[in-house]
Design a protein around this motif. Sequence first.
Motif, PDB file in Angstrom:
ATOM      1  N   ARG A 174       0.544  -4.680   9.913  1.00 55.95           N
ATOM      2  CA  ARG A 174      -0.434  -3.606  10.096  1.00 55.95           C
ATOM      3  C   ARG A 174       0.012  -2.356   9.356  1.00 55.95           C
ATOM      4  O   ARG A 174      -0.810  -1.605   8.817  1.00 55.95           O
ATOM      5  CB  ARG A 174      -0.600  -3.303  11.588  1.00 55.95           C
ATOM      6  CG  ARG A 174      -1.072  -4.462  12.444  1.00 55.95           C
ATOM      7  CD  ARG A 174      -2.472  -4.962  12.087  1.00 55.95           C
ATOM      8  NE  ARG A 174      -2.527  -5.757  10.860  1.00 55.95           N
ATOM      9  CZ  ARG A 174      -2.108  -7.027  10.761  1.00 55.95           C
ATOM     10  NH1 ARG A 174      -1.570  -7.646  11.808  1.00 55.95           N
ATOM     11  NH2 ARG A 174      -2.213  -7.676   9.618  1.00 55.95           N
ATOM     12  N   GLY A 175       1.329  -2.105   9.324  1.00 56.70           N
ATOM     13  CA  GLY A 175       1.832  -0.985   8.536  1.00 56.70           C
ATOM     14  C   GLY A 175       1.605  -1.191   7.048  1.00 56.70           C
ATOM     15  O   GLY A 175       1.249  -0.254   6.324  1.00 56.70           O
ATOM     16  N   VAL A 176       1.802  -2.421   6.573  1.00 55.86           N
ATOM     17  CA  VAL A 176       1.533  -2.731   5.171  1.00 55.86           C
ATOM     18  C   VAL A 176       0.049  -2.541   4.868  1.00 55.86           C
ATOM     19  O   VAL A 176      -0.322  -2.014   3.802  1.00 55.86           O
ATOM     20  CB  VAL A 176       1.981  -4.169   4.844  1.00 55.86           C
ATOM     21  CG1 VAL A 176       1.559  -4.556   3.431  1.00 55.86           C
ATOM     22  CG2 VAL A 176       3.489  -4.306   5.004  1.00 55.86           C
ATOM     23  N   ASP A 177      -0.814  -2.946   5.787  1.00 53.87           N
ATOM     24  CA  ASP A 177      -2.255  -2.738   5.604  1.00 53.87           C
ATOM     25  C   ASP A 177      -2.578  -1.259   5.431  1.00 53.87           C
ATOM     26  O   ASP A 177      -3.399  -0.885   4.582  1.00 53.87           O
ATOM     27  CB  ASP A 177      -3.023  -3.289   6.804  1.00 53.87           C
ATOM     28  CG  ASP A 177      -3.030  -4.805   6.855  1.00 53.87           C
ATOM     29  OD1 ASP A 177      -2.835  -5.422   5.794  1.00 53.87           O
ATOM     30  OD2 ASP A 177      -3.217  -5.370   7.948  1.00 53.87           O
ATOM     31  N   ALA A 178      -1.935  -0.426   6.238  1.00 52.60           N
ATOM     32  CA  ALA A 178      -2.199   1.016   6.164  1.00 52.60           C
ATOM     33  C   ALA A 178      -1.765   1.584   4.817  1.00 52.60           C
ATOM     34  O   ALA A 178      -2.479   2.401   4.217  1.00 52.60           O
ATOM     35  CB  ALA A 178      -1.465   1.736   7.298  1.00 52.60           C
ATOM     36  N   VAL A 179      -0.606   1.154   4.322  1.00 54.39           N
ATOM     37  CA  VAL A 179      -0.124   1.656   3.034  1.00 54.39           C
ATOM     38  C   VAL A 179      -1.015   1.166   1.901  1.00 54.39           C
ATOM     39  O   VAL A 179      -1.332   1.923   0.971  1.00 54.39           O
ATOM     40  CB  VAL A 179       1.333   1.220   2.805  1.00 54.39           C
ATOM     41  CG1 VAL A 179       1.790   1.567   1.394  1.00 54.39           C
ATOM     42  CG2 VAL A 179       2.253   1.872   3.827  1.00 54.39           C
ATOM     43  N   LEU A 227      -2.717   4.542  -4.384  1.00 51.53           N
ATOM     44  CA  LEU A 227      -1.321   4.803  -4.726  1.00 51.53           C
ATOM     45  C   LEU A 227      -1.121   6.221  -5.254  1.00 51.53           C
ATOM     46  O   LEU A 227      -0.193   6.926  -4.847  1.00 51.53           O
ATOM     47  CB  LEU A 227      -0.849   3.787  -5.770  1.00 51.53           C
ATOM     48  CG  LEU A 227       0.562   3.975  -6.319  1.00 51.53           C
ATOM     49  CD1 LEU A 227       1.589   3.836  -5.213  1.00 51.53           C
ATOM     50  CD2 LEU A 227       0.843   2.974  -7.428  1.00 51.53           C
ATOM     51  N   LEU A 228      -1.981   6.655  -6.166  1.00 54.13           N
ATOM     52  CA  LEU A 228      -1.817   7.973  -6.764  1.00 54.13           C
ATOM     53  C   LEU A 228      -1.987   9.080  -5.724  1.00 54.13           C
ATOM     54  O   LEU A 228      -1.219  10.056  -5.708  1.00 54.13           O
ATOM     55  CB  LEU A 228      -2.822   8.159  -7.901  1.00 54.13           C
ATOM     56  CG  LEU A 228      -2.719   9.461  -8.691  1.00 54.13           C
ATOM     57  CD1 LEU A 228      -1.323   9.632  -9.278  1.00 54.13           C
ATOM     58  CD2 LEU A 228      -3.773   9.513  -9.780  1.00 54.13           C
ATOM     59  N   LEU A 229      -2.979   8.919  -4.842  1.00 53.37           N
ATOM     60  CA  LEU A 229      -3.186   9.921  -3.794  1.00 53.37           C
ATOM     61  C   LEU A 229      -1.981   9.992  -2.870  1.00 53.37           C
ATOM     62  O   LEU A 229      -1.528  11.083  -2.494  1.00 53.37           O
ATOM     63  CB  LEU A 229      -4.451   9.579  -3.001  1.00 53.37           C
ATOM     64  CG  LEU A 229      -4.767  10.486  -1.802  1.00 53.37           C
ATOM     65  CD1 LEU A 229      -4.987  11.917  -2.267  1.00 53.37           C
ATOM     66  CD2 LEU A 229      -5.990   9.972  -1.045  1.00 53.37           C
ATOM     67  N   LEU A 230      -1.436   8.838  -2.509  1.00 53.74           N
ATOM     68  CA  LEU A 230      -0.258   8.797  -1.642  1.00 53.74           C
ATOM     69  C   LEU A 230       0.933   9.468  -2.314  1.00 53.74           C
ATOM     70  O   LEU A 230       1.693  10.217  -1.675  1.00 53.74           O
ATOM     71  CB  LEU A 230       0.064   7.343  -1.285  1.00 53.74           C
ATOM     72  CG  LEU A 230       1.144   7.099  -0.237  1.00 53.74           C
ATOM     73  CD1 LEU A 230       0.806   7.813   1.059  1.00 53.74           C
ATOM     74  CD2 LEU A 230       1.315   5.615   0.016  1.00 53.74           C
ATOM     75  N   VAL A 273       6.877  -1.638   0.029  1.00 53.98           N
ATOM     76  CA  VAL A 273       5.998  -2.006   1.147  1.00 53.98           C
ATOM     77  C   VAL A 273       4.801  -2.801   0.641  1.00 53.98           C
ATOM     78  O   VAL A 273       4.415  -3.823   1.231  1.00 53.98           O
ATOM     79  CB  VAL A 273       5.537  -0.741   1.898  1.00 53.98           C
ATOM     80  CG1 VAL A 273       4.493  -1.094   2.948  1.00 53.98           C
ATOM     81  CG2 VAL A 273       6.726  -0.051   2.566  1.00 53.98           C
ATOM     82  N   ARG A 274       4.222  -2.361  -0.464  1.00 58.20           N
ATOM     83  CA  ARG A 274       3.028  -3.032  -0.993  1.00 58.20           C
ATOM     84  C   ARG A 274       3.332  -4.445  -1.490  1.00 58.20           C
ATOM     85  O   ARG A 274       2.471  -5.329  -1.441  1.00 58.20           O
ATOM     86  CB  ARG A 274       2.417  -2.197  -2.114  1.00 58.20           C
ATOM     87  CG  ARG A 274       1.829  -0.875  -1.652  1.00 58.20           C
ATOM     88  CD  ARG A 274       1.522   0.029  -2.831  1.00 58.20           C
ATOM     89  NE  ARG A 274       0.397  -0.447  -3.599  1.00 58.20           N
ATOM     90  CZ  ARG A 274      -0.868  -0.017  -3.467  1.00 58.20           C
ATOM     91  NH1 ARG A 274      -1.148   0.910  -2.589  1.00 58.20           N
ATOM     92  NH2 ARG A 274      -1.826  -0.496  -4.215  1.00 58.20           N
ATOM     93  N   ASN A 275       4.543  -4.668  -1.985  1.00 65.55           N
ATOM     94  CA  ASN A 275       4.906  -5.990  -2.519  1.00 65.55           C
ATOM     95  C   ASN A 275       5.656  -6.860  -1.521  1.00 65.55           C
ATOM     96  O   ASN A 275       6.034  -7.983  -1.857  1.00 65.55           O
ATOM     97  CB  ASN A 275       5.761  -5.821  -3.778  1.00 65.55           C
ATOM     98  CG  ASN A 275       4.962  -5.363  -4.977  1.00 65.55           C
ATOM     99  OD1 ASN A 275       4.268  -6.151  -5.622  1.00 65.55           O
ATOM    100  ND2 ASN A 275       5.041  -4.074  -5.285  1.00 65.55           N
ATOM    101  N   SER A 276       5.873  -6.357  -0.320  1.00 67.11           N
ATOM    102  CA  SER A 276       6.623  -7.134   0.671  1.00 67.11           C
ATOM    103  C   SER A 276       5.888  -8.412   1.064  1.00 67.11           C
ATOM    104  O   SER A 276       6.523  -9.399   1.468  1.00 67.11           O
ATOM    105  CB  SER A 276       6.899  -6.285   1.914  1.00 67.11           C
ATOM    106  OG  SER A 276       5.687  -5.893   2.546  1.00 67.11           O
ATOM    107  N   ARG A 277       4.579  -8.421   0.923  1.00 65.72           N
ATOM    108  CA  ARG A 277       3.830  -9.625   1.295  1.00 65.72           C
ATOM    109  C   ARG A 277       4.091 -10.776   0.336  1.00 65.72           C
ATOM    110  O   ARG A 277       4.014 -11.945   0.728  1.00 65.72           O
ATOM    111  CB  ARG A 277       2.339  -9.315   1.356  1.00 65.72           C
ATOM    112  CG  ARG A 277       1.947  -8.583   2.629  1.00 65.72           C
ATOM    113  CD  ARG A 277       0.471  -8.458   2.791  1.00 65.72           C
ATOM    114  NE  ARG A 277       0.147  -7.913   4.099  1.00 65.72           N
ATOM    115  CZ  ARG A 277      -1.054  -7.504   4.459  1.00 65.72           C
ATOM    116  NH1 ARG A 277      -2.056  -7.593   3.584  1.00 65.72           N
ATOM    117  NH2 ARG A 277      -1.275  -7.020   5.664  1.00 65.72           N
TER     118      ARG A 277
END
Length: 262
Positions: free
Chosen positions: A98-103, A108-111, A136-140
């Motif tokens: 769920r944390g990965v979903d949020a990220v 990416l640029l806004l973050l 985090v984005r590539n952990s999946r």
Amino acid sequence: GGAASFMLALLICVAVLGPIFAPFDPIAVSFQRLQGPSTTYLMGTDHYGRDVFSRVLHGAWISLYIGLGSAVICALVATLIGLMTGYMGGLLDSLAQRGVDAVMALPLLLLMLVLMMIIGASMTSLPLALGIIYGVRNSRVVRSAVLVAKECPYVDAARAIGRGTWGIMAVHIFRNIVDPIIVIATIVWGQAILVEATVSFLGFGVPPPLPSWGRMVSEGRPFLESAPWISVFSGFAITMAVYSLNMLGDALRDVLDPRLRH
């Protein structure tokens, strides 16, 4: 793959040796403003009289440093999250995903812009922030590889002889998921260079007077008609760096993935 490796090796040589052989101080101003390319100023000068060639050479070190730092941190974060959530599963996996979903839901640029406004941009904070976000984005991807590896017979054999959870993850699973991690790190290296250039272009990246390729493109915008060399040469450097790393990542993926070898 060979051409991409050659281009990357050339960029690394420029990044390491360029600042040593740069003909001028990259931040020193002079009265030679907006001079076109010549034998003295190979890539011309900018509106402050700074040598563009020297700034491009120094900018190579900054961009490759931030890109490599981001790739290493990304690999560590993605491996840690992917190993723990993929192997242990359960509530930990659910909460982490769920944390990965949020990220992943945030651009990416806004973050990155928000993080740079909060923690400030520096040679330390930029690769750290980029590495954590990309990790985090590539952990999946790592988690998927772990889910496949943990069902293999050698993992069952390790459990049967009494090897603990951490031992199985570190010895038996990790060594079998290194290939996708290497590919991820290589591609993220190029993507991080592009994001750093974009953030610097918008004024939130590497703080001045350090020569950043993205900031050089931004500074040359008002002079595109009268002195296009300010933006063109730095933009070309960004293109070549990102292209070579992306091509190398694709080549490594084809070599390391047995399904793509033929």
